[in-house]
Motif scaffolding. Structure first.
Motif, mmCIF file in Angstrom:
data_model
loop_
_atom_site.group_PDB
_atom_site.id
_atom_site.type_symbol
_atom_site.label_atom_id
_atom_site.label_comp_id
_atom_site.label_asym_id
_atom_site.label_seq_id
_atom_site.Cartn_x
_atom_site.Cartn_y
_atom_site.Cartn_z
ATOM 1 N N GLU A 69 48.200 33.293 34.580
ATOM 2 C CA GLU A 69 48.854 32.443 35.101
ATOM 3 C C GLU A 69 49.873 32.734 33.577
ATOM 4 O OE1 GLU A 69 50.239 27.381 33.863
ATOM 5 O OE2 GLU A 69 48.308 28.308 33.262
ATOM 6 N N TRP A 70 51.107 32.659 34.512
ATOM 7 C CA TRP A 70 51.959 33.204 33.593
ATOM 8 C C TRP A 70 53.372 31.858 33.270
ATOM 9 C CZ3 TRP A 70 56.055 37.298 34.446
ATOM 10 C CH2 TRP A 70 57.537 37.781 33.287
ATOM 11 N N ARG A 71 53.484 31.362 31.653
ATOM 12 C CA ARG A 71 53.818 29.628 31.953
ATOM 13 C C ARG A 71 54.611 30.482 30.368
ATOM 14 N NH1 ARG A 71 51.655 24.030 30.719
ATOM 15 N NH2 ARG A 71 52.657 23.636 28.553
ATOM 16 N N THR A 72 56.629 29.801 30.709
ATOM 17 C CA THR A 72 56.955 29.597 29.815
ATOM 18 C C THR A 72 57.425 28.424 29.732
ATOM 19 O OG1 THR A 72 57.870 32.038 31.081
ATOM 20 C CG2 THR A 72 59.284 30.646 29.986
ATOM 21 N N ASP A 73 57.545 27.765 28.662
ATOM 22 C CA ASP A 73 57.258 27.368 28.190
ATOM 23 C C ASP A 73 59.514 27.099 27.599
ATOM 24 O OD1 ASP A 73 54.834 26.654 28.051
ATOM 25 O OD2 ASP A 73 55.337 24.712 27.320
ATOM 26 N N GLY A 115 66.101 24.072 31.544
ATOM 27 C CA GLY A 115 66.588 24.988 29.998
ATOM 28 C C GLY A 115 66.222 26.545 29.600
ATOM 29 N N THR A 116 65.873 26.751 28.501
ATOM 30 C CA THR A 116 65.993 27.998 27.669
ATOM 31 C C THR A 116 64.436 28.611 27.393
ATOM 32 O OG1 THR A 116 68.423 27.529 26.792
ATOM 33 C CG2 THR A 116 66.905 30.280 26.381
ATOM 34 N N PRO A 117 64.174 29.729 27.465
ATOM 35 C CA PRO A 117 62.707 29.761 27.488
ATOM 36 C C PRO A 117 62.634 30.011 25.888
ATOM 37 C CG PRO A 117 63.758 31.729 27.899
ATOM 38 C CD PRO A 117 64.691 30.796 28.474
ATOM 39 N N GLU A 118 61.442 29.423 25.518
ATOM 40 C CA GLU A 118 61.023 29.793 24.071
ATOM 41 C C GLU A 118 60.036 29.662 23.550
ATOM 42 O OE1 GLU A 118 61.671 27.100 21.214
ATOM 43 O OE2 GLU A 118 64.531 26.345 21.715
ATOM 44 N N PHE A 119 58.675 30.089 24.546
ATOM 45 C CA PHE A 119 57.269 30.502 24.346
ATOM 46 C C PHE A 119 56.567 30.327 25.766
ATOM 47 C CE2 PHE A 119 57.025 25.849 23.033
ATOM 48 C CZ PHE A 119 55.194 26.003 24.033
ATOM 49 N N ALA A 120 55.589 31.684 25.414
ATOM 50 C CA ALA A 120 55.201 31.843 27.325
ATOM 51 C C ALA A 120 53.383 32.448 26.321
ATOM 52 C CB ALA A 120 55.639 32.972 28.008
ATOM 53 N N ARG A 121 52.889 31.962 27.880
ATOM 54 C CA ARG A 121 51.160 32.194 27.996
ATOM 55 C C ARG A 121 51.542 33.096 29.403
ATOM 56 N NH1 ARG A 121 48.021 29.816 30.467
ATOM 57 N NH2 ARG A 121 48.896 27.729 29.727
ATOM 58 N N PHE A 122 51.000 34.489 28.768
ATOM 59 C CA PHE A 122 50.620 35.274 30.035
ATOM 60 C C PHE A 122 49.272 35.966 29.938
ATOM 61 C CE2 PHE A 122 53.136 38.369 33.090
ATOM 62 C CZ PHE A 122 51.677 38.440 33.509
ATOM 63 N N THR A 123 48.702 35.038 31.018
ATOM 64 C CA THR A 123 46.988 35.612 31.282
ATOM 65 C C THR A 123 47.171 36.003 32.561
ATOM 66 O OG1 THR A 123 46.730 33.267 31.656
ATOM 67 C CG2 THR A 123 46.064 33.586 29.854
ATOM 68 N N TYR A 124 46.623 36.878 32.423
ATOM 69 C CA TYR A 124 46.152 38.122 33.749
ATOM 70 C C TYR A 124 44.277 38.397 33.556
ATOM 71 C CZ TYR A 124 45.163 41.911 36.717
ATOM 72 O OH TYR A 124 45.369 42.371 37.634
ATOM 73 N N GLU A 125 43.509 38.086 34.611
ATOM 74 C CA GLU A 125 41.527 38.679 34.714
ATOM 75 C C GLU A 125 41.504 38.548 35.949
ATOM 76 O OE1 GLU A 125 42.038 34.758 31.937
ATOM 77 O OE2 GLU A 125 41.758 34.101 33.948
ATOM 78 N N ARG A 126 40.611 39.180 35.657
ATOM 79 C CA ARG A 126 40.772 40.286 37.363
ATOM 80 C C ARG A 126 39.174 41.218 37.312
ATOM 81 N NH1 ARG A 126 44.348 45.295 39.739
ATOM 82 N NH2 ARG A 126 42.964 45.850 41.216
ATOM 83 N N TYR A 127 38.217 41.150 37.862
ATOM 84 C CA TYR A 127 37.192 41.717 37.700
ATOM 85 C C TYR A 127 37.495 43.264 38.965
ATOM 86 C CZ TYR A 127 32.196 43.914 38.009
ATOM 87 O OH TYR A 127 31.628 45.400 38.108
ATOM 88 N N ARG A 128 38.046 44.011 38.028
ATOM 89 C CA ARG A 128 38.213 45.497 38.936
ATOM 90 C C ARG A 128 37.965 46.619 38.974
ATOM 91 N NH1 ARG A 128 40.575 50.763 38.490
ATOM 92 N NH2 ARG A 128 42.658 51.355 39.710
ATOM 93 N N ASP A 129 36.711 46.026 40.507
ATOM 94 C CA ASP A 129 35.489 47.327 40.663
ATOM 95 C C ASP A 129 35.828 48.577 40.582
ATOM 96 O OD1 ASP A 129 33.284 48.539 41.539
ATOM 97 O OD2 ASP A 129 32.942 47.511 42.927
ATOM 98 N N GLY A 130 36.067 49.426 39.889
ATOM 99 C CA GLY A 130 37.200 50.643 39.569
ATOM 100 C C GLY A 130 35.964 51.501 40.740
#
Ligand SMILES: NC(=O)c1ccc[n+]([C@@H]2O[C@H](COP(=O)([O-])OP(=O)(O)OC[C@H]3O[C@@H](n4cnc5c(N)ncnc54)[C@H](O)[C@@H]3O)[C@@H](O)[C@H]2O)c1
Length: 357
Positions: free
Chosen positions: A245-249, A145-160
């Protein structure tokens, strides 16, 4: 067909991905290198062969009359002279994201390229991932169906400080937003085929952060099509293992992407478990960069419409800047209010809408 002769500028981490992709493509050849760091040139020459090498794009263009296009993978600082030099010679440009660290400067670069009538493409390789293409297909086929809301989480330990990573993000302002979230914001606009309207954001730096400026961002976006997106990103996660996780409801289920380069699933409303979506084979940093290069050569050689245009990119940069402003002033920001006047407040979406609506 004679391959396009490419001047490759900026021979660091990303320049090496580009060298590999330019080297593999039958439609391009590396004609020359430009980088102020002699060690970077030596490393490149050792791997991809000797080429005329210059300390700047401008000096390279002064010396070489037979360049067909430029790929720029230098840090996003001071690209004005490079774009001016390319425009003077009417040379198409493929420039790494973020185009600039200031909206007015990004708009100026776009205006220069448009006035010279040269394509200016931005390095948004994540649009060309198999997982992105398959997500677009799920929407096109109306799987859930049609997207209405989303949660986008990006977690990283980036050793610069890792030797194989660039160093300038350690000291730049808002490194997470300008360097990383820019990809995510672009993908949101692309996948949902809609531009942002408002954002309420907070940026901050964890106590253990190795970055001088904020490595964390939380943002709540609304889009023109009514979507609400809850975004959280960090480069200084408390755990060394990455999380994504990028979840689209949607009206009849969910779509869930569980790795930034793959792992796609969907579930219809009453399903008890997620259904995996088969994805094509993928060589990280190379396959999707090849897709981007193909789109560039399709424009330059075959005259196909430009994707990932600089003009389109300014809207994603506006999302970044609106987050900075929202956090600094503790208020909800209208994205249109930060768009540069130079572009007439008008950005043409070249994103996903046309693919699935
Ligand atoms: N699209 C992606 O997935 C992706 C991934 C990594 C980096 N990037 C982008 O690529 C760009 C470069 O990042 P990086 O990680 O390769 O950085 P880096 O620091 O590893 O390399 C940058 C290189 O550019 C050179 N350079 C500096 N000024 C220059 C100039 N005026 N002309 C030519 N070369 C110059 C430096 O000497 C260095 O060799 C950035 O815009 C970054 O955001 C994109």
């Amino acid at each position: 067909m004679t391959p396009l002769r490419i001047l490759l500028g900026g021979l660091g981490v990303r320049g090496r991905h580009w060298a590999e992709v330019l080297h593999r493509s039958p439609r391009t050849e590396i004609a020359a290198y430009a980088d102020p760091n002699p060690a970077a040139i030596e490393r490149m020459a050792a791997q991809y062969g000797d080429r005329p090498a210059f300390e700047s794009v401008e000096t390279a263009l002064d010396s070489l009359p037979d360049i067909d296009a430029i790929v720029l993978a230098n840090p996003p600082i001071g690209r004005l002279t490079q774009v001016n030099a390319a425009a003077a010679r009417r040379l198409p440009l493929l420039i790494e994201k973020p185009l600039a660290l200031e909206l007015g400067e990004a708009a100026a670069l776009v205006s220069i390229a448009e006035a010279a009538q040269i394509p200016l493409m931005v390095g948004l390789n994540f649009r060309f991932l198999g997982v992105t293409i398959e997500t677009m297909r799920l929407f096109a086929e109306n799987t859930v169906g049609t997207p209405e809301f989303a949660r986008f989480t990006y977690e990283r330990y980036r050793d610069g400080n890792r030797p194989d990573l660039n160093k300038y993000p350690l000291t730049m302002d808002q490194p997470m937003l300008w360097e990383q979230s820019i990809h995510h914001f672009d993908l949101m606009r692309y996948i949902y085929g809609s531009d942002p309207v408002t954002v309420q954001a907070r940026t901050w730096n964890p106590s253990w952060s190795m970055y001088e400026s904020d490595a964390n961002v939380a943002a709540l976006f609304t889009l023109q099509n009514g979507m609400v997106i809850n975004y959280q990103g960090t480069w200084q996660s408390g755990w060394s293992q990455p999380g994504f996780e990028w979840r689209t409801d949607c009206t009849n289920g969910v779509i869930s992407q569980r790795h930034q380069f793959g792992d796609l699933f969907y579930a219809r409303h009453a399903d008890e478990s997620l259904t995996p979506v088969p994805l094509p084979p993928h060589e990280q940093w190379i396959t999707e960069t090849q897709g981007l290069l193909d789109a560039f050569t399709d424009t330059v050689i075959d005259g196909k419409p430009l994707q990932c245009s600089g003009r389109d990119h300014v809207m994603s940069l506006a999302m970044v800047y609106a987050c900075v402003l929202s956090s600094r002033e503790d208020r909800c920001v209208q994205i249109n209010s930060v768009l540069p006047q130079k572009l007439g407040g008008f950005i043409q979406l070249d994103g996903g809408a046309k693919h699935y609506k």
